[in-house]
Design an enzyme around this catalytic site. Structure first.
Site, short mmCIF file in Angstrom:
data_model
loop_
_atom_site.label_atom_id
_atom_site.label_comp_id
_atom_site.label_asym_id
_atom_site.label_seq_id
_atom_site.Cartn_x
_atom_site.Cartn_y
_atom_site.Cartn_z
N CYS A 83 -3.69 -27.84 -33.04
CA CYS A 83 -3.83 -27.70 -31.59
C CYS A 83 -4.58 -26.41 -31.25
CB CYS A 83 -2.47 -27.80 -30.90
SG CYS A 83 -2.62 -28.10 -29.11
N HIS A 192 -1.45 -33.22 -32.66
CA HIS A 192 -0.27 -32.74 -33.37
C HIS A 192 0.14 -33.75 -34.44
CE1 HIS A 192 0.87 -29.33 -30.74
NE2 HIS A 192 0.23 -30.02 -29.82
N GLU A 194 2.49 -33.46 -36.51
CA GLU A 194 3.95 -33.48 -36.59
C GLU A 194 4.58 -34.35 -35.52
OE1 GLU A 194 3.17 -30.23 -33.59
OE2 GLU A 194 2.17 -31.07 -35.37
#
EC number: 4.3.2.10
Length: 214
Positions: A83, A192, A194
């Protein structure tokens, strides 16, 4: 075979715990730290980033992370930005008319997206190059974005024949913007991983699978 050792850079950015859990889920041994020995000695370093470009740059400077990231890159040691961790690798960020210098690893300016709806929040497709390592096997998947700013133009100098140009992955939200870059030991994603479910987990597996390899 021992698990790859990954340090997630701890400099005050939010969302680091989810990054740690995601990396542990795909088999990494993870340390959350800003200590120089942890940053420099890990097989891989992850630089997360949430919030404003200027605030992230200040946080990195406060823990001497810019120097440490630079040392890793110069030594061919893998780094993954996420990011705003991607954005600070470019020349500069412009937010609310304020210009903040970035690390200058890649040419480009981080600017507000030219879209009717900002922030760009949610799942989106990407267009990676054919020989991408990060997106191997997940070229057609969607990834989760949360951002209002991005790099919308790429002008890399390819006049040096001995230098392999970076691989750039694009996405679109009111216009094209850079979704990821792969450049030798230095990689980064605007989205992202994750938060991107199975596709994000596979991207992280692809990245840690390259740790320790030339």
């Amino acid at each position: 075979m021992s698990a790859p050792k990954v340090t997630v850079l701890d400099y005050g950015s939010g969302n680091v715990r989810s990054v740690v859990r995601a990396l542990e889920h795909v088999g990494a041994e993870v340390t959350l730290s800003a200590k120089s020995q942890d940053v420099l000695n890990a097989d891989g370093l992850v630089v997360p980033g949430v919030g404003a470009f200027a605030a992230v740059m200040k946080g990195l400077k406060d823990v001497d992370a810019l120097r440490l990231i630079g040392r890793r890159v110069a030594g061919g040691r893998p780094v993954l930005g996420i990011c705003v961790g991607l954005q600070i690798l470019f020349d500069e960020g412009v937010e609310h008319g304020v210009r903040t210098a970035g690390m200058g690893e890649w040419p480009g300016k981080v600017e507000r997206l030219q879209a009717e709806v900002v922030p760009h929040m949610g799942w989106n497709t990407v267009s990676p190059p054919e020989d991408s390592v990060l997106f191997n096997g997940i070229e057609d998947e969607r990834f989760y974005f949360v951002h209002s700013y991005g790099v919308q133009h790429w002008d890399f100098d390819v006049s040096q024949p001995m230098m392999k140009p970076p691989q750039v992955t694009w996405s679109d939200h009111g216009g094209r913007f850079i979704a990821a870059v792969e450049n030798g030991p230095l990689s980064a994603t605007q989205f992202h991983p994750e938060k991107s479910g199975d596709a994000g987990a596979q991207l992280l597996r692809n990245w840690i699978g390259r740790l320790g390899k030339p």
